[in-house]
Structures are given as structure tokens and as C-alpha cells.
Design an enzyme around this catalytic site. Sequence first.
Site, PDB file in Angstrom:
ATOM      1  CG  ASP A  30      -2.062   1.061   1.164  1.00  0.00           C
ATOM      2  OD1 ASP A  30      -3.122   0.672   1.080  1.00  0.00           O
ATOM      3  OD2 ASP A  30      -1.560   2.348   1.120  1.00  0.00           O
ATOM      4  CB  ILE A  31       0.777   4.278  -2.208  1.00  0.00           C
ATOM      5  CG1 ILE A  31       1.883   5.105  -2.968  1.00  0.00           C
ATOM      6  CG2 ILE A  31      -0.413   5.070  -1.813  1.00  0.00           C
ATOM      7  CD1 ILE A  31       1.650   5.925  -4.219  1.00  0.00           C
ATOM      8  CG  ASN A  86     -12.288  -1.095   3.517  1.00  0.00           C
ATOM      9  OD1 ASN A  86     -12.667  -1.392   4.628  1.00  0.00           O
ATOM     10  ND2 ASN A  86     -11.078  -0.230   3.535  1.00  0.00           N
ATOM     11  CB  VAL A  95      -9.181   1.896  -5.082  1.00  0.00           C
ATOM     12  CG1 VAL A  95      -8.928   1.454  -6.450  1.00  0.00           C
ATOM     13  CG2 VAL A  95      -8.122   2.952  -4.614  1.00  0.00           C
ATOM     14  CG  HIS A  99      -8.552  -2.862  -2.494  1.00  0.00           C
ATOM     15  ND1 HIS A  99      -9.488  -2.283  -3.179  1.00  0.00           N
ATOM     16  CD2 HIS A  99      -8.477  -2.087  -1.232  1.00  0.00           C
ATOM     17  CE1 HIS A  99      -9.677  -1.200  -2.658  1.00  0.00           C
ATOM     18  NE2 HIS A  99      -9.099  -1.094  -1.444  1.00  0.00           N
ATOM     19  CG  HIS A 101      -6.550  -2.803   3.051  1.00  0.00           C
ATOM     20  ND1 HIS A 101      -6.101  -1.704   2.715  1.00  0.00           N
ATOM     21  CD2 HIS A 101      -8.035  -2.653   2.394  1.00  0.00           C
ATOM     22  CE1 HIS A 101      -6.662  -0.698   2.221  1.00  0.00           C
ATOM     23  NE2 HIS A 101      -7.999  -1.177   1.953  1.00  0.00           N
TER      24      HIS A 101
HETATM   25  P1  5GP Z   1     -10.008   1.538   0.013  1.00  0.00           P
HETATM   26  O1  5GP Z   1     -10.124   2.628   1.140  1.00  0.00           O
HETATM   27  O2  5GP Z   1     -10.160   1.605  -1.054  1.00  0.00           O
HETATM   28  O3  5GP Z   1     -10.196   0.140   0.821  1.00  0.00           O
HETATM   29  O4  5GP Z   1      -8.143   1.553   0.138  1.00  0.00           O
HETATM   30  C1  5GP Z   1      -7.526   1.972  -0.982  1.00  0.00           C
HETATM   31  C2  5GP Z   1      -6.208   1.732  -0.574  1.00  0.00           C
HETATM   32  O5  5GP Z   1      -5.339   1.972  -1.616  1.00  0.00           O
HETATM   33  C3  5GP Z   1      -5.596   2.913   0.488  1.00  0.00           C
HETATM   34  O6  5GP Z   1      -5.157   2.134   1.595  1.00  0.00           O
HETATM   35  C4  5GP Z   1      -4.542   3.464  -0.341  1.00  0.00           C
HETATM   36  O7  5GP Z   1      -3.461   4.050   0.189  1.00  0.00           O
HETATM   37  C5  5GP Z   1      -4.107   2.631  -1.548  1.00  0.00           C
HETATM   38  N1  5GP Z   1      -3.710   3.229  -2.573  1.00  0.00           N
HETATM   39  C6  5GP Z   1      -4.499   4.024  -3.385  1.00  0.00           C
HETATM   40  N2  5GP Z   1      -3.742   4.730  -4.499  1.00  0.00           N
HETATM   41  C7  5GP Z   1      -2.668   3.898  -4.497  1.00  0.00           C
HETATM   42  C8  5GP Z   1      -1.600   3.706  -5.310  1.00  0.00           C
HETATM   43  O8  5GP Z   1      -1.591   4.477  -6.502  1.00  0.00           O
HETATM   44  N3  5GP Z   1      -0.670   2.631  -5.140  1.00  0.00           N
HETATM   45  C9  5GP Z   1      -0.765   1.881  -4.202  1.00  0.00           C
HETATM   46  N4  5GP Z   1       0.370   0.953  -4.057  1.00  0.00           N
HETATM   47  N5  5GP Z   1      -1.499   1.947  -3.244  1.00  0.00           N
HETATM   48  C10 5GP Z   1      -2.429   3.012  -3.214  1.00  0.00           C
END
Ligand code: 5GP
Length: 116
Positions: A30-31, A86, A95, A99, A101
Site C-alpha cells: 500500500d502506498i 472495504n 478505490v 482489494h 488489505h
Molecule cells: P480502500 O479505502 O479503497 O479500501 O483502500 C484503498 C487503498 O489503496 C488505500 O489504503 C490507499 O493508500 C491505497 N492506494 C491508493 N492509491 C494507490 C496507489 O497508487 N498505489 C498503491 N500501492 N496504493 C494505493
Amino acid sequence: MENCLFCRIARGEIPSRKVYEDDRVIAFHDINPARPVHLLIIPKRHIVSLQTVSADDEPALGRLLAVAGRLAEENGSPDGFRVIINNGRIGGQEVPHLHAHVVGGPEPVGPMLERN
Ligand code: 5GP
Ligand code: ZN
């Protein structure tokens, strides 16, 4: 999905710190990590969330869960980890490509949720 962020990462069009790839899933750091270990495992095929899965998605979803333990162990969380998926607005999904986590590290991740 042309412009989906995680489809683009899966195709290698956007760089990521990849830790695993096979025919169905890819995993990368994760970034913006929330814990010392914070990986994302995604299906290569575009699935929006668990709200929209079909029977065709089952092999990818099974693989996604089946590799989580090994990836956690190999990446610094050998003594357990947490998987979070999520979904949609209520689930806080940012996103819109499914995915998981995988969060962990040397210390316990902490309480699952604050109670309202
Ligand atoms: P969500 O809130 O959709 O469950 O989590 C999205 C996750 O994607 C977040 O933890 C965020 O830090 C990660 N993320 C968003 N953009 C990028 C990216 O461009 N690269 C990576 N490696 N992670 C990302
Ligand atoms: Zn996608």
C-alpha cells in the site's frame, strides 16, 4: 477497465512495489501504509467489490484469500495478520477495484473497530 487505478497497476502501467503475482491475483505494498506491514492483494480481473461478484469471480477470490497468509509471513507478519475488504460507500471503499488489505507487523494490529 481502461482507467481503473488498480487495473493499471495490474497491467504494470503504474508502478507499484509488487510482492507477488500469479495468473489470477497480484499483491503490492500500500502506498500509504497504516501498519508496518500493509499489502494489497487484488484480482487481476476487474471486480468492483463484493457487492458485485459473480460465479466467474470465485477462482480469483479464492486465490486472493489463499495467498494472504504466505504473503503476510514473507513480508514481516509471521505471527498473524488482519485482512480487511472495504465495500462501497458504507464500507469506506475508495478505490473501486476489489482489494484485500493485509495488515500486520511485529505488534498486534489493535481493536477491530471502535464501538459506536
Ligand atoms: P480502500 O479505502 O479503497 O479500501 O483502500 C484503498 C487503498 O489503496 C488505500 O489504503 C490507499 O493508500 C491505497 N492506494 C491508493 N492509491 C494507490 C496507489 O497508487 N498505489 C498503491 N500501492 N496504493 C494505493
Ligand atoms: Zn479495475
